[in-house]
Design a protein around this motif. Structure first.
Motif, PDB file in Angstrom:
ATOM      1  N   MET A 134      -6.749  -7.184  -1.530  1.00  0.00           N
ATOM      2  CA  MET A 134      -5.934  -6.457  -0.555  1.00  0.00           C
ATOM      3  C   MET A 134      -6.428  -5.010  -0.501  1.00  0.00           C
ATOM      4  O   MET A 134      -6.695  -4.405  -1.547  1.00  0.00           O
ATOM      5  CB  MET A 134      -4.465  -6.476  -0.971  1.00  0.00           C
ATOM      6  N   ILE A 135      -6.522  -4.456   0.706  1.00  0.00           N
ATOM      7  CA  ILE A 135      -7.053  -3.100   0.876  1.00  0.00           C
ATOM      8  C   ILE A 135      -6.060  -2.220   1.619  1.00  0.00           C
ATOM      9  O   ILE A 135      -5.444  -2.646   2.604  1.00  0.00           O
ATOM     10  CB  ILE A 135      -8.396  -3.136   1.634  1.00  0.00           C
ATOM     11  N   LEU A 136      -5.904  -0.996   1.132  1.00  0.00           N
ATOM     12  CA  LEU A 136      -5.049  -0.012   1.781  1.00  0.00           C
ATOM     13  C   LEU A 136      -5.788   1.315   1.848  1.00  0.00           C
ATOM     14  O   LEU A 136      -6.233   1.839   0.829  1.00  0.00           O
ATOM     15  CB  LEU A 136      -3.743   0.163   1.000  1.00  0.00           C
ATOM     16  N   ARG A 137      -5.919   1.854   3.056  1.00  0.00           N
ATOM     17  CA  ARG A 137      -6.607   3.132   3.217  1.00  0.00           C
ATOM     18  C   ARG A 137      -6.016   3.906   4.398  1.00  0.00           C
ATOM     19  O   ARG A 137      -5.572   3.321   5.387  1.00  0.00           O
ATOM     20  CB  ARG A 137      -8.122   2.942   3.414  1.00  0.00           C
TER      21      ARG A 137
ATOM     22  N   ASP B 154      -4.031 -11.445  -7.352  1.00  0.00           N
ATOM     23  CA  ASP B 154      -4.339 -10.435  -6.345  1.00  0.00           C
ATOM     24  C   ASP B 154      -5.094  -9.268  -6.962  1.00  0.00           C
ATOM     25  O   ASP B 154      -4.835  -8.871  -8.101  1.00  0.00           O
ATOM     26  CB  ASP B 154      -3.058  -9.902  -5.707  1.00  0.00           C
ATOM     27  N   VAL B 155      -6.012  -8.706  -6.160  1.00  0.00           N
ATOM     28  CA  VAL B 155      -6.730  -7.484  -6.520  1.00  0.00           C
ATOM     29  C   VAL B 155      -6.429  -6.456  -5.427  1.00  0.00           C
ATOM     30  O   VAL B 155      -6.625  -6.732  -4.236  1.00  0.00           O
ATOM     31  CB  VAL B 155      -8.253  -7.727  -6.603  1.00  0.00           C
ATOM     32  N   TYR B 156      -5.937  -5.285  -5.809  1.00  0.00           N
ATOM     33  CA  TYR B 156      -5.562  -4.258  -4.845  1.00  0.00           C
ATOM     34  C   TYR B 156      -6.540  -3.089  -4.902  1.00  0.00           C
ATOM     35  O   TYR B 156      -6.885  -2.615  -5.983  1.00  0.00           O
ATOM     36  CB  TYR B 156      -4.141  -3.768  -5.110  1.00  0.00           C
ATOM     37  N   ILE B 157      -6.975  -2.658  -3.725  1.00  0.00           N
ATOM     38  CA  ILE B 157      -7.843  -1.489  -3.599  1.00  0.00           C
ATOM     39  C   ILE B 157      -7.097  -0.425  -2.808  1.00  0.00           C
ATOM     40  O   ILE B 157      -6.733  -0.628  -1.644  1.00  0.00           O
ATOM     41  CB  ILE B 157      -9.164  -1.834  -2.885  1.00  0.00           C
ATOM     42  N   PHE B 158      -6.833   0.701  -3.457  1.00  0.00           N
ATOM     43  CA  PHE B 158      -6.169   1.829  -2.813  1.00  0.00           C
ATOM     44  C   PHE B 158      -7.171   2.965  -2.653  1.00  0.00           C
ATOM     45  O   PHE B 158      -7.754   3.424  -3.631  1.00  0.00           O
ATOM     46  CB  PHE B 158      -4.981   2.303  -3.652  1.00  0.00           C
ATOM     47  N   ASP B 159      -7.372   3.410  -1.426  1.00  0.00           N
ATOM     48  CA  ASP B 159      -8.298   4.496  -1.135  1.00  0.00           C
ATOM     49  C   ASP B 159      -7.546   5.816  -1.198  1.00  0.00           C
ATOM     50  O   ASP B 159      -6.628   6.069  -0.410  1.00  0.00           O
ATOM     51  CB  ASP B 159      -8.911   4.301   0.246  1.00  0.00           C
ATOM     52  N   ALA B 160      -7.929   6.667  -2.154  1.00  0.00           N
ATOM     53  CA  ALA B 160      -7.208   7.935  -2.383  1.00  0.00           C
ATOM     54  C   ALA B 160      -7.865   9.121  -1.697  1.00  0.00           C
ATOM     55  O   ALA B 160      -7.495  10.269  -1.962  1.00  0.00           O
ATOM     56  CB  ALA B 160      -7.120   8.203  -3.884  1.00  0.00           C
ATOM     57  N   SER B 161      -8.806   8.878  -0.804  1.00  0.00           N
ATOM     58  CA  SER B 161      -9.597   9.982  -0.245  1.00  0.00           C
ATOM     59  C   SER B 161      -8.766  10.988   0.536  1.00  0.00           C
ATOM     60  O   SER B 161      -9.138  12.162   0.642  1.00  0.00           O
ATOM     61  CB  SER B 161     -10.720   9.428   0.645  1.00  0.00           C
ATOM     62  N   ILE B 162      -7.635  10.566   1.114  1.00  0.00           N
ATOM     63  CA  ILE B 162      -6.836  11.507   1.907  1.00  0.00           C
ATOM     64  C   ILE B 162      -5.579  11.955   1.174  1.00  0.00           C
ATOM     65  O   ILE B 162      -4.750  12.681   1.741  1.00  0.00           O
ATOM     66  CB  ILE B 162      -6.454  10.903   3.271  1.00  0.00           C
TER      67      ILE B 162
ATOM     68  N   VAL C  46      -8.419   2.151  -7.694  1.00  0.00           N
ATOM     69  CA  VAL C  46      -8.221   3.371  -6.907  1.00  0.00           C
ATOM     70  C   VAL C  46      -9.605   3.951  -6.644  1.00  0.00           C
ATOM     71  O   VAL C  46     -10.318   4.342  -7.573  1.00  0.00           O
ATOM     72  CB  VAL C  46      -7.347   4.387  -7.654  1.00  0.00           C
ATOM     73  N   VAL C  47     -10.012   3.989  -5.374  1.00  0.00           N
ATOM     74  CA  VAL C  47     -11.351   4.446  -5.027  1.00  0.00           C
ATOM     75  C   VAL C  47     -11.288   5.822  -4.360  1.00  0.00           C
ATOM     76  O   VAL C  47     -10.248   6.246  -3.869  1.00  0.00           O
ATOM     77  CB  VAL C  47     -12.074   3.442  -4.104  1.00  0.00           C
ATOM     78  N   ASN C  48     -12.438   6.482  -4.351  1.00  0.00           N
ATOM     79  CA  ASN C  48     -12.541   7.839  -3.796  1.00  0.00           C
ATOM     80  C   ASN C  48     -11.495   8.763  -4.427  1.00  0.00           C
ATOM     81  O   ASN C  48     -10.799   9.527  -3.747  1.00  0.00           O
ATOM     82  CB  ASN C  48     -12.383   7.816  -2.264  1.00  0.00           C
ATOM     83  N   ALA C  49     -11.405   8.659  -5.743  1.00  0.00           N
ATOM     84  CA  ALA C  49     -10.384   9.418  -6.470  1.00  0.00           C
ATOM     85  C   ALA C  49     -10.640  10.914  -6.372  1.00  0.00           C
ATOM     86  O   ALA C  49     -11.779  11.373  -6.442  1.00  0.00           O
ATOM     87  CB  ALA C  49     -10.367   8.982  -7.937  1.00  0.00           C
ATOM     88  N   ASN C  50      -9.551  11.668  -6.217  1.00  0.00           N
ATOM     89  CA  ASN C  50      -9.639  13.126  -6.211  1.00  0.00           C
ATOM     90  C   ASN C  50      -8.725  13.681  -7.305  1.00  0.00           C
ATOM     91  O   ASN C  50      -8.190  12.937  -8.126  1.00  0.00           O
ATOM     92  CB  ASN C  50      -9.280  13.690  -4.834  1.00  0.00           C
TER      93      ASN C  50
ATOM     94  N   HIS D 173     -12.037   4.927  -9.608  1.00  0.00           N
ATOM     95  CA  HIS D 173     -13.449   5.069  -9.244  1.00  0.00           C
ATOM     96  C   HIS D 173     -13.649   6.346  -8.436  1.00  0.00           C
ATOM     97  O   HIS D 173     -12.962   6.574  -7.433  1.00  0.00           O
ATOM     98  CB  HIS D 173     -13.911   3.878  -8.392  1.00  0.00           C
ATOM     99  N   THR D 174     -14.585   7.148  -8.863  1.00  0.00           N
ATOM    100  CA  THR D 174     -14.934   8.334  -8.086  1.00  0.00           C
ATOM    101  C   THR D 174     -16.039   8.023  -7.083  1.00  0.00           C
ATOM    102  O   THR D 174     -16.335   8.840  -6.212  1.00  0.00           O
ATOM    103  CB  THR D 174     -15.391   9.476  -9.012  1.00  0.00           C
ATOM    104  N   SER D 175     -16.650   6.848  -7.207  1.00  0.00           N
ATOM    105  CA  SER D 175     -17.665   6.412  -6.246  1.00  0.00           C
ATOM    106  C   SER D 175     -17.476   4.922  -5.979  1.00  0.00           C
ATOM    107  O   SER D 175     -16.889   4.192  -6.778  1.00  0.00           O
ATOM    108  CB  SER D 175     -19.078   6.672  -6.773  1.00  0.00           C
ATOM    109  N   ILE D 176     -17.985   4.480  -4.843  1.00  0.00           N
ATOM    110  CA  ILE D 176     -17.852   3.080  -4.448  1.00  0.00           C
ATOM    111  C   ILE D 176     -18.702   2.167  -5.336  1.00  0.00           C
ATOM    112  O   ILE D 176     -18.345   1.015  -5.580  1.00  0.00           O
ATOM    113  CB  ILE D 176     -18.257   2.902  -2.967  1.00  0.00           C
ATOM    114  N   GLU D 177     -19.808   2.689  -5.837  1.00  0.00           N
ATOM    115  CA  GLU D 177     -20.755   1.858  -6.595  1.00  0.00           C
ATOM    116  C   GLU D 177     -20.092   1.184  -7.792  1.00  0.00           C
ATOM    117  O   GLU D 177     -20.361   0.011  -8.087  1.00  0.00           O
ATOM    118  CB  GLU D 177     -21.947   2.698  -7.059  1.00  0.00           C
TER     119      GLU D 177
END
Length: 306
Positions: A116-119, A155-163, A197-201, A226-230
């Motif tokens: 599941m993806i949330l951005r 379930d695997v959850y991906i939360f994009d924290a870039s904003i 948690v990707v694109n962590a700030n 994760h601070t990077s997608i890789e």
């Protein structure tokens, strides 16, 4: 939007994980159906797929399944703000979907898990109303209960924290609402296996530390930052991820649009389910007092989140 089903080989491993025995499965299913028919306070018109997903999530323990089903219908009645007006075209829900993307990816991971993806899009956006966001989340969940016909491994959850900003967190960090959300989540046949948690700030540590105060240790171990997608690719293969995260499975933008169409197509179905909840006036024995269940301030005096 179609959710890919697990392969025949993957179905075997999923059944083993959830203690699902094909020789006895129908007996367990009939037992739960018969039990529901004898509960005057609960609806009893669920299909086999939904009931099997509840059985799987409880490792085919009949008593645990009964408790989870009862809890599912009870929270729908006890916390109506999460379960009313499930129409994705309502202005307050459009305000959520217009500033972000949310989707369940069609392809499963090699372990049989659903991603599941949330951005979000814009740091300057107004902080969404958390209750409205939770309504959409449970709309997704109810559809998946009836469409994951062979179950999934979790379930695997991906939360994009870039904003994510301090302003968003300050407006959204309501511990009462968050605890109610966790309480409801416990009623769903969902097993969270990983949270990324990707694109962590710099705000991510603050948010995670706040959340960790409200959940048990077993959930804390599921979080990966994760601070990077890789580094995300070390956990989830690229062929399961969308292009926005270095994957090859299509675009999360397109998948989100497909999910919005699916939610729109379920508008009448959601409307019919508004009364799909417990009726305490008909419960055998003492009815549940919702103020007593949660505490008048929502602090869950009598039941712990586990």
């Amino acid at each position: 939007m179609t959710l890919n089903l697990p392969s025949p080989q993957l179905q075997i491993s999923i059944r083993e994980e959830w203690n699902e025995n094909l020789e006895t499965r129908d007996q367990y299913l009939e037992h739960i159906k018969d039990w529901l028919r004898r509960q005057p306070h609960l609806p009893d018109d669920w299909g086999d797929v939904e009931l099997l997903n509840f059985l799987r999530s409880c490792y085919f323990s009949l008593e645990r399944t009964k408790q989870k089903i009862d809890r599912y219908f009870t929270v729908r009645a006890a916390i109506p703000e999460f379960y009313r007006d499930w129409d994705i075209k309502r202005p307050e829900l459009v305000a959520i979907t217009s500033v972000g993307q949310a989707c369940a990816m069609p392809k499963l991971t090699p372990e049989g898990r659903r991603v599941m993806i949330l951005r979000g899009f814009d740091k300057n956006m107004e902080t969404p109303n958390v209750t409205h966001f939770i309504r959409i989340a449970f709309m997704f969940a109810d559809i998946r209960i009836k469409e994951e016909s062979h179950g999934v491994s979790g379930d695997v959850y991906i939360f994009d924290a870039s904003i994510l900003t301090a302003g968003h967190f300050a407006k959204a960090a309501n511990p009462v609402i968050f605890k109610k959300f966790l309480f409801c989540l416990k009623a769903y046949p969902i097993k969270v296996k990983e949270i990324h948690v990707v694109n962590a700030n710099s705000m991510v540590d603050i948010v995670i530390n706040w959340i960790m105060l409200l959940v048990k240790e077993k959930y804390r171990k599921l979080v990966h930052v994760h601070t990077s997608i890789e580094t995300l690719h070390d956990y989830i293969p690229k062929d399961v991820l969308p292009e926005e995260y270095g994957g090859t499975c299509g675009s999360s933008k397109n998948f989100t649009e497909q999910w919005i169409k699916k939610l729109e197509a379920h508008t009448d179905w959601f409307k019919k389910r508004e009364n799909f909840k417990a009726d305490e006036s008909k419960r055998l024995g003492l009815p549940i007092d919702y103020d007593d269940l949660f505490g008048v301030d929502g602090s869950f005096k009598k039941l712990a989140i586990d």
